[in-house]
Write a protein that holds these residues in place. Structure first.
Motif, PDB file in Angstrom:
ATOM      1  N   ASP A  68     -25.631 -51.802 -32.311  1.00  0.00           N
ATOM      2  CA  ASP A  68     -26.193 -50.963 -31.570  1.00  0.00           C
ATOM      3  C   ASP A  68     -27.741 -52.485 -31.430  1.00  0.00           C
ATOM      4  O   ASP A  68     -28.570 -52.721 -31.157  1.00  0.00           O
ATOM      5  CB  ASP A  68     -26.783 -50.081 -31.750  1.00  0.00           C
ATOM      6  CG  ASP A  68     -25.376 -48.992 -30.875  1.00  0.00           C
ATOM      7  OD1 ASP A  68     -24.450 -50.240 -30.438  1.00  0.00           O
ATOM      8  OD2 ASP A  68     -25.123 -47.954 -29.968  1.00  0.00           O
TER       9      ASP A  68
ATOM     10  N   VAL B 245     -24.241 -52.931 -23.446  1.00  0.00           N
ATOM     11  CA  VAL B 245     -23.885 -53.810 -24.796  1.00  0.00           C
ATOM     12  C   VAL B 245     -22.202 -54.339 -24.430  1.00  0.00           C
ATOM     13  O   VAL B 245     -21.807 -54.642 -23.537  1.00  0.00           O
ATOM     14  CB  VAL B 245     -23.488 -52.723 -25.182  1.00  0.00           C
ATOM     15  CG1 VAL B 245     -24.766 -52.108 -26.655  1.00  0.00           C
ATOM     16  CG2 VAL B 245     -22.254 -51.333 -25.480  1.00  0.00           C
TER      17      VAL B 245
ATOM     18  N   PRO C 220     -19.688 -50.829 -30.362  1.00  0.00           N
ATOM     19  CA  PRO C 220     -20.862 -49.784 -29.441  1.00  0.00           C
ATOM     20  C   PRO C 220     -21.338 -48.370 -30.020  1.00  0.00           C
ATOM     21  O   PRO C 220     -19.570 -47.590 -30.174  1.00  0.00           O
ATOM     22  CB  PRO C 220     -20.476 -50.481 -28.061  1.00  0.00           C
ATOM     23  CG  PRO C 220     -19.170 -51.244 -28.222  1.00  0.00           C
ATOM     24  CD  PRO C 220     -18.608 -50.994 -28.940  1.00  0.00           C
TER      25      PRO C 220
END
Length: 643
Positions: free
Chosen positions: A178, A231, A172
């Motif tokens: 992302d 995330v 992430p």
């Protein structure tokens, strides 16, 4: 800690089981309302309780998962959603494919670790080509065929053994990771069509310890406004951890910070080599579980994936030798990457029935049952095509799409350990069925969280299972079983508390898939802890077709077999379209902790390689199983002594 368990008290009060006498000259208006005493005349009005059975997939991968995209899968999330809602698409090998019936809901669960990396590997991005492993994978995947298949196997093995290059473990914060997560969320939102086709936001936490599968599918109740605040939680450090305790902390933090709701479903446990449901903490050198662990696990993990394309984990003949149906689609030779063979002692902490029994014993001892699990299916298909019918099976991976050689082809092997398996050993995966109030994210999630769900091995069998103390034999005759079930008892996934020593009874009903095979029998599986603290089990045949009689040994004769492999086809000359009964436990002991679940067995039908044999004109090796008896498993109902 969260706990959302929807109840239907108001509905039960309105829709009691007793009938209402209506005068010969039926009153109208206010007079009718007085006679009905607050209940609507229409039995469908103000029902409140779940009256829709919805079928979906809770575990599936597109080309964005590295082990799928690298192995030849080209279908992307939006292709998958179009296919799942009923549209025809071209498969990864260019073959037209369409479902016989669309799904009601769908959950795309891409692997967390390295999310987005396969896209860069396939196109040979500069950062990938600068890494030796990355370049080797790019070149192998670009060759396609057996080279790409072996490369995908190698990628899984290197990841599971912790030898994968850090350059391939996207984290992430990187653009590749992302952007991929954001696009997955947006794709789910684009195709979410409440009351028609529901798409849930989800991912697969890809925990592996030395090749032992500890994956969990993490399912959101929420939309992008909450899901995009985070995330996914990874397995690999520094952003992740292989320890489920850390996943549960992530889930708690998600709910605390966003106000959302999330749950985790352990992967089909038969590839964990005994680790998934171990009786001690394998991440703390085998020390005993502490009370916090037991409570936390029971909060976040209320379901288990009981079957999928990599076999069924309900029961095993070595654990349940008296169960004639325990030997079904078993994968019992190794862990996920074939790095370690399976040993008999591992089975007791992998197979679900034994795990439920272990949970009873732990709950009786310390008051918290960490393995109180309802049942879901899940395909774990890596082609982007969830095809659950034997006559329409497009395989688990792109190399397994229809071809004359796929059934007899070697799927994976470790020659040093003499472990391996063939393509035919993959199973057609079954759906998750939920009893919901509507086809929406919230209603489906809530059904899963309260465990009012069940799994089948493919067919869309309708199954109801209620427990209580007041059911009578007459109740099975009603055509509104749900009203009786909810008003007199509790549904699958619920808890019965001892009632003055009375033996509980169970209302169970199943109807065949409308386009499928007849039913052979319904069984109720019971597990309990005896007075000596030992776990026990028994399988009861409670209702069956064709006027068969149990033998002196209590066994029911086989239903027969109408399969014609030359077709292949079968006829519904045996079995029956529906079965139901009210069953009372003849061996009940009010002092015992126990669980009960229903298992529905179909008559024999052709297994998917039988269709390959006829359509491609090939002769299958003798080892290939060509006939199956599909089934459905309700979530359990638990009995707790009144202490």
């Amino acid at each position: 800690m969260k706990l959302r368990v929807t109840t239907f008290v108001s509905t039960i009060l309105l829709l009691g089981a007793s009938s209402v006498a209506i005068a010969q000259d039926a009153p109208t208006g206010e007079d009718a309302a007085t006679v009905l005493k607050g209940r609507p005349y229409s039995p469908n009005a103000d029902r409140g309780f779940p009256d829709q059975v919805l079928f979906g997939d809770t575990h599936v991968h597109s080309a964005l998962s590295a082990d799928a995209g690298g192995g030849g899968t080209s279908l992307m999330p939006r292709d998958m959603y179009r296919f799942a809602r009923g549209e025809q698409v071209n498969s990864n090998t260019g073959q037209p494919v369409k479902l016989s019936r669309p799904f009601d809901f769908y959950m795309l669960t891409e692997h967390t670790d390295g999310m987005g990396v396969i896209t860069d590997i396939m196109k040979g991005a500069p950062n990938i080509m600068a890494d030796a492993q990355g370049k080797a994978f790019h070149e192998a995947f670009a060759k396609g065929g057996e080279d790409a298949k072996q490369a995908s196997i190698d990628l899984i093995a290197q990841f599971s053994q912790g030898t994968l290059s850090e350059a391939l473990l996207y984290q992430p914060g990187s653009a590749g990771y992302d952007n991929t997560w954001r696009d997955l969320v947006h794709a789910a939102e684009e195709f979410n069509d409440p009351h028609r086709f529901t798409t849930m936001i989800a991912y697969e936490w890809t925990s592996l310890t030395e090749g032992n599968n500890l994956h969990r599918n993490v399912i959101f109740r929420d939309g992008p406004e909450r899901a995009l605040q985070v995330v996914p939680f990874l397995m690999a450090p520094p952003a992740g951890s292989p320890n489920p305790r850390d996943l549960w902390k992530w889930m708690q933090n998600y709910e605390d910070t966003t106000g959302g709701d999330v749950l985790a479903i352990p992967h089909n446990p038969n590839l964990s080599n005994g680790i998934m449901f171990a009786l001690n903490d394998t991440f703390r050198d085998g020390e005993a579980f502490d009370p916090e662990y037991l409570k936390t696990r029971s909060t976040w993990e209320r379901l288990v994936e009981i079957n999928q394309t990599k076999g069924t984990s309900e029961a095993h003949p070595m654990l349940s030798p008296a169960d004639d149906f325990a030997d079904y689609e078993l994968w019992d030779w190794s862990n996920l990457d074939l790095s370690a063979p399976k040993t008999p002692e591992m089975l007791a902490t992998e197979y679900v029935r034994e795990t439920l029994k272990n949970g009873l014993a732990m709950g009786a001892e310390n008051g918290t049952n960490p393995f109180k699990l309802g049942f879901v299916g899940g395909s774990d298909i890596h082609t982007g095509l969830t095809t659950q019918d034997d006559n329409n099976f497009f395989g688990a991976f792109a190399w397994m799409e229809p071809s004359p050689k796929r059934a007899a082809s070697e799927a994976k092997a470790n020659t040093e350990l003499d472990i391996g398996y063939k393509g035919w050993q993959y199973a057609t995966p079954g759906p998750t069925a939920v009893w919901a109030t509507s086809n929406t994210r919230a209603a489906i999630f809530d059904a899963m969280e309260r465990r009012e769900v069940y799994s089948t091995t493919g067919p869309r069998i309708t199954l109801r299972f209620f427990g209580g103390y007041d059911f009578s034999a007459e109740d099975i005759k009603t055509r509104d079983l749900a009203r009786v079930g909810y008003s007199k008892g509790i549904p699958m996934g619920g808890d019965l508390v001892a009632s003055d020593g009375a033996s509980p009874n169970f209302l169970v009903y199943a109807m065949r898939d409308p386009v499928g095979a007849n039913l052979d029998r319904i069984q109720i599986v019971k597990g309990w802890v005896d007075q000596q603290g030992e776990t026990q089990e028994k399988v009861y045949d409670v209702v069956w077709s064709d006027a068969r009689q149990q033998g002196d040994d209590g066994k029911l004769p086989p239903v027969g077999n109408t399969v014609d492999l030359a077709g292949p086809t079968w006829t519904n000359d045996i079995g029956t379209a529906e079965l139901g009964t009210v069953w009372t436990d003849p061996d009940f002991d009010a002092a015992q902790h126990a669980f009960y679940y229903a298992r529905v067995i179909e008559i024999p039908t052709p297994r998917w390689p039988a269709y390959d044999a006829v359509r491609f004109g090939v002769e299958m090796p003798a080892e290939v199983k060509l006939i199956t008896q599909e089934r459905a498993y309700s979530s359990p109902i638990w009995h707790t002594p009144d202490e």
